[in-house]
Design an enzyme around this catalytic site. Structure first.
Site, short mmCIF file in Angstrom:
data_model
loop_
_atom_site.label_atom_id
_atom_site.label_comp_id
_atom_site.label_asym_id
_atom_site.label_seq_id
_atom_site.Cartn_x
_atom_site.Cartn_y
_atom_site.Cartn_z
N ASP A 27 4.22 6.07 11.14
CA ASP A 27 3.90 7.28 10.66
C ASP A 27 2.57 7.99 10.92
OD1 ASP A 27 3.18 5.66 8.50
OD2 ASP A 27 3.07 7.24 7.25
N TYR A 147 -1.90 5.78 -3.86
CA TYR A 147 -3.16 5.66 -3.68
C TYR A 147 -4.14 6.53 -4.72
CZ TYR A 147 -1.44 3.84 0.72
OH TYR A 147 -0.78 3.08 1.73
N LYS A 178 3.67 0.66 -2.78
CA LYS A 178 2.76 0.12 -1.76
C LYS A 178 1.49 0.97 -2.05
CE LYS A 178 1.20 1.11 3.00
NZ LYS A 178 1.44 2.01 4.31
#
Length: 265
Positions: A27, A147, A178
C-alpha cells in the site's frame, strides 16, 4: 453466521498448519508514490505468491491491477485508510474505503491504520470502532495497524508504548494487530502477552542486511508473534521470491536464521 464468515476468511490469510501469517503489504504507493518494487504491482504479487506469502495487502484501486487470475493463489487484504507524505499531517489517517466495498472486491480481510499519539488520535479511534462494527456485520476479519506516532512520541519502538497501542486495537474489536517490533524477544513478549488477539510484526524501513532482517523476524516469533506483515524488505529485495521463502521458513517452519538464509544462496 458472521462468526463462521470470519473464521473461513481468516484461514485464507494464514497457514493452516502453523496458524501463522506472512502478509506482504503493498500500500506504499499512496503514501510515497510508485517506489521500487511497486511500479508493476501484478509482477510483485506474482513473485511473493510464488515465494509462499499467505496474503498481500493493498489499496482498493490496486485490486484490479493485482488480481490473481493465474499462478499461485494468495489472500487479499484491502487497506481502508490512507495519508500521503505530501500532506500537512502524514499521521492523520483517513478512511478511503468501506467494508462493503472490500467485500464486493473479494477481500478476505480488511485493514486500517491508527496512529496513537497523533493530533487526530480521537478521530482515528472513532473510525476504528466503526470499522470493527462493520466487520462484525459482514463477517470479515479486521487487521489493525497500531503505531505510537505523534509529536510527543520519542521512540516508536518503546515496549510500553507498543504494548499500549496493541491493546488499544484489541480493545476496540480488531482481530489481528500489526505493530512495531520492540528490538528484542524479551520486551516483545510483554506486547504479545498484553494483547488477547494475534500480534504480527511490521517490517519497518528497509534493513541493511538480510541477516539483520531475518533476525528481527526470528526474535518476534520467539516472543510469540503469529507472523509478519513486511513490505519493502520483501518486494524491494533483489530476489523477492526467495526472500519470501526465507521468511516462511522462519514463520511457518520454525527454522533458524542460518537455515532461512540458505533460501537466498
Amino acid at each position: 453466521m458472521t462468526e463462521i464468515g470470519k473464521n473461513i476468511r481468516i484461514e485464507r490469510i494464514m497457514d493452516r498448519e502453523s496458524r501463522n501469517m506472512v502478509i506482504i503489504p503493498m500500500d506504499h504507493g499512496i503514501t510515497v508514490g510508485p517506489i521500487k518494487g511497486l511500479s508493476n504491482i501484478s509482477d510483485s504479487i506474482n513473485k511473493v505468491a510464488e515465494g509462499g506469502a499467505n496474503a498481500v495487502l493493498m489499496q482498493k484501486g490496486m485490486v484490479t491491477h493485482g488480481h490473481r487470475g493465474y499462478g499461485l493463489d494468495v489472500g487479499l487484504i484491502v487497506h481502508m485508510s490512507a495519508s500521503t507524505s505530501l500532506g500537512p499531517d502524514p499521521n492523520d489517517k483517513v478512511l478511503t474505503c468501506t467494508v462493503e466495498e472490500a467485500v464486493k472486491m473479494g477481500a478476505d480481510a480488511v485493514s486500517i491504520h491508527v496512529n496513537i499519539g497523533s493530533e487526530t488520535e480521537a478521530d482515528q479511534l472513532k473510525k476504528l470502532g466503526h470499522v470493527a462494527k462493520q466487520c462484525d456485520r459482514w463477517g470479515i476479519p479486521l487487521l489493525s495497524m497500531m503505531y505510537p506516532r505523534g509529536k510527543n512520541i520519542q521512540n516508536s519502538n518503546d515496549p510500553e508504548l507498543v504494548a499500549h497501542v496493541a491493546r488499544v486495537g484489541a480493545e476496540l474489536g480488531s482481530d489481528v494487530i500489526k505493530t512495531n517490533y520492540t528490538g528484542d524477544p524479551e520486551s516483545f513478549k510483554d506486547v504479545v502477552k498484553g494483547c488477547p488477539v494475534p500480534v504480527i510484526t511490521a517490517g519497518g524501513p528497509k534493513t541493511e542486511t538480510d541477516r539483520e532482517f531475518l533476525e528481527m523476524i526470528r526474535g518476534s516469533m520467539e516472543a510469540g508473534a503469529r507472523g509478519v506483515a513486511i513490505g519493502r524488505n520483501t518486494f524491494q529485495h533483489d530476489d523477492p521470491v526467495n526472500m519470501t521463502r526465507a521468511i516462511t521458513e522462519i514463520v511457518h517452519k520454525n527454522k533458524s536464521v542460518d537455515e532461512a538464509l540458505e533460501m537466498l544462496k
